[in-house]
Design a protein around this motif. Sequence first.
Motif, PDB file in Angstrom:
ATOM      1  N   VAL A  33       0.818  -1.220   0.000  1.00 33.66           N
ATOM      2  CA  VAL A  33       0.000   0.000   0.000  1.00 33.66           C
ATOM      3  C   VAL A  33       0.851   1.268   0.000  1.00 33.66           C
ATOM      4  O   VAL A  33       0.321   2.366   0.105  1.00 33.66           O
ATOM      5  N   GLY A  34       2.166   1.117  -0.103  1.00 29.89           N
ATOM      6  CA  GLY A  34       3.043   2.276  -0.222  1.00 29.89           C
ATOM      7  C   GLY A  34       3.296   3.038   1.055  1.00 29.89           C
ATOM      8  O   GLY A  34       3.294   4.262   1.063  1.00 29.89           O
ATOM      9  N   MET A  35       3.515   2.321   2.152  1.00 29.46           N
ATOM     10  CA  MET A  35       3.835   2.985   3.413  1.00 29.46           C
ATOM     11  C   MET A  35       4.896   2.191   4.156  1.00 29.46           C
ATOM     12  O   MET A  35       5.276   1.105   3.728  1.00 29.46           O
ATOM     13  N   THR A  36       5.366   2.735   5.251  1.00 29.74           N
ATOM     14  CA  THR A  36       6.392   2.037   6.028  1.00 29.74           C
ATOM     15  C   THR A  36       5.736   1.017   6.952  1.00 29.74           C
ATOM     16  O   THR A  36       4.556   1.141   7.321  1.00 29.74           O
ATOM     17  N   ASN A  45      -1.987  -1.110  15.971  1.00 26.41           N
ATOM     18  CA  ASN A  45      -1.917  -1.047  17.433  1.00 26.41           C
ATOM     19  C   ASN A  45      -2.837   0.022  18.010  1.00 26.41           C
ATOM     20  O   ASN A  45      -2.918   0.184  19.219  1.00 26.41           O
ATOM     21  N   GLY A  46      -3.504   0.792  17.141  1.00 26.65           N
ATOM     22  CA  GLY A  46      -4.435   1.810  17.613  1.00 26.65           C
ATOM     23  C   GLY A  46      -3.802   3.140  17.941  1.00 26.65           C
ATOM     24  O   GLY A  46      -4.463   4.015  18.503  1.00 26.65           O
ATOM     25  N   ASP A  47      -2.525   3.322  17.605  1.00 26.16           N
ATOM     26  CA  ASP A  47      -1.860   4.592  17.886  1.00 26.16           C
ATOM     27  C   ASP A  47      -2.189   5.655  16.841  1.00 26.16           C
ATOM     28  O   ASP A  47      -2.066   6.849  17.119  1.00 26.16           O
ATOM     29  N   ARG A  48      -2.574   5.236  15.645  1.00 23.32           N
ATOM     30  CA  ARG A  48      -2.941   6.143  14.561  1.00 23.32           C
ATOM     31  C   ARG A  48      -4.189   5.595  13.880  1.00 23.32           C
ATOM     32  O   ARG A  48      -4.405   4.385  13.859  1.00 23.32           O
ATOM     33  N   PRO A  49      -4.992   6.469  13.291  1.00 23.30           N
ATOM     34  CA  PRO A  49      -6.161   5.972  12.557  1.00 23.30           C
ATOM     35  C   PRO A  49      -5.733   5.324  11.241  1.00 23.30           C
ATOM     36  O   PRO A  49      -4.692   5.668  10.678  1.00 23.30           O
ATOM     37  N   PHE A  50      -6.534   4.392  10.750  1.00 24.83           N
ATOM     38  CA  PHE A  50      -6.236   3.735   9.476  1.00 24.83           C
ATOM     39  C   PHE A  50      -6.380   4.738   8.342  1.00 24.83           C
ATOM     40  O   PHE A  50      -7.296   5.563   8.344  1.00 24.83           O
ATOM     41  N   THR A  51      -5.479   4.664   7.374  1.00 24.47           N
ATOM     42  CA  THR A  51      -5.578   5.518   6.200  1.00 24.47           C
ATOM     43  C   THR A  51      -6.585   4.908   5.233  1.00 24.47           C
ATOM     44  O   THR A  51      -6.920   3.721   5.321  1.00 24.47           O
ATOM     45  N   ASP A  52      -7.050   5.732   4.307  1.00 23.56           N
ATOM     46  CA  ASP A  52      -7.988   5.236   3.296  1.00 23.56           C
ATOM     47  C   ASP A  52      -7.359   4.137   2.451  1.00 23.56           C
ATOM     48  O   ASP A  52      -8.049   3.205   2.043  1.00 23.56           O
ATOM     49  N   LYS A  53      -6.047   4.218   2.195  1.00 18.38           N
ATOM     50  CA  LYS A  53      -5.351   3.182   1.412  1.00 18.38           C
ATOM     51  C   LYS A  53      -5.435   1.821   2.089  1.00 18.38           C
ATOM     52  O   LYS A  53      -5.720   0.818   1.450  1.00 18.38           O
ATOM     53  N   VAL A  54      -5.175   1.808   3.378  1.00 17.12           N
ATOM     54  CA  VAL A  54      -5.198   0.546   4.130  1.00 17.12           C
ATOM     55  C   VAL A  54      -6.619  -0.008   4.176  1.00 17.12           C
ATOM     56  O   VAL A  54      -6.830  -1.203   3.946  1.00 17.12           O
ATOM     57  N   LEU A  55      -7.581   0.848   4.438  1.00 20.53           N
ATOM     58  CA  LEU A  55      -8.964   0.387   4.514  1.00 20.53           C
ATOM     59  C   LEU A  55      -9.441  -0.145   3.169  1.00 20.53           C
ATOM     60  O   LEU A  55     -10.105  -1.178   3.104  1.00 20.53           O
ATOM     61  N   LYS A  56      -9.084   0.533   2.086  1.00 14.25           N
ATOM     62  CA  LYS A  56      -9.487   0.070   0.761  1.00 14.25           C
ATOM     63  C   LYS A  56      -8.852  -1.286   0.460  1.00 14.25           C
ATOM     64  O   LYS A  56      -9.508  -2.195  -0.050  1.00 14.25           O
ATOM     65  N   ALA A  57      -7.567  -1.439   0.790  1.00 17.39           N
ATOM     66  CA  ALA A  57      -6.882  -2.708   0.556  1.00 17.39           C
ATOM     67  C   ALA A  57      -7.519  -3.831   1.365  1.00 17.39           C
ATOM     68  O   ALA A  57      -7.582  -4.974   0.911  1.00 17.39           O
ATOM     69  N   ALA A  58      -8.021  -3.503   2.553  1.00 17.98           N
ATOM     70  CA  ALA A  58      -8.646  -4.502   3.425  1.00 17.98           C
ATOM     71  C   ALA A  58     -10.103  -4.765   3.048  1.00 17.98           C
ATOM     72  O   ALA A  58     -10.745  -5.623   3.636  1.00 17.98           O
ATOM     73  N   GLY A  59     -10.619  -4.022   2.081  1.00 14.15           N
ATOM     74  CA  GLY A  59     -11.987  -4.245   1.633  1.00 14.15           C
ATOM     75  C   GLY A  59     -13.033  -3.468   2.407  1.00 14.15           C
ATOM     76  O   GLY A  59     -14.199  -3.844   2.430  1.00 14.15           O
TER      77      GLY A  59
END
Length: 75
Positions: A33-36, A45-59
């Motif tokens: 998804v192009g991130m570190t 781990n809940g320290d940051r909100p999910f990005t739209d890229k990650v959510l889209k990849a996860a369906g």
Amino acid sequence: MTRRNSLTQGEVLGFVRRWLDTFRSEAEAARAVGMTRQSLNEMTNGDRPFTDKVLKAAGVKVVRPAPEYYPLEGV
């Protein structure tokens, strides 16, 4: 039984974790998804909100309501 249209945070995390399980490592999933790896780890781990890229990849589809505009009083 009550129907609802949105997912809970736990359900979203479940979708993301199932998506992560399709990769050999978290680093490989992050590259997909192009991130570190560190950024992806902070999200799972809940320290940051999910990005739209990650959510889209996860369906998971993200739907945001349209903005509402109101006139300022006395302008």
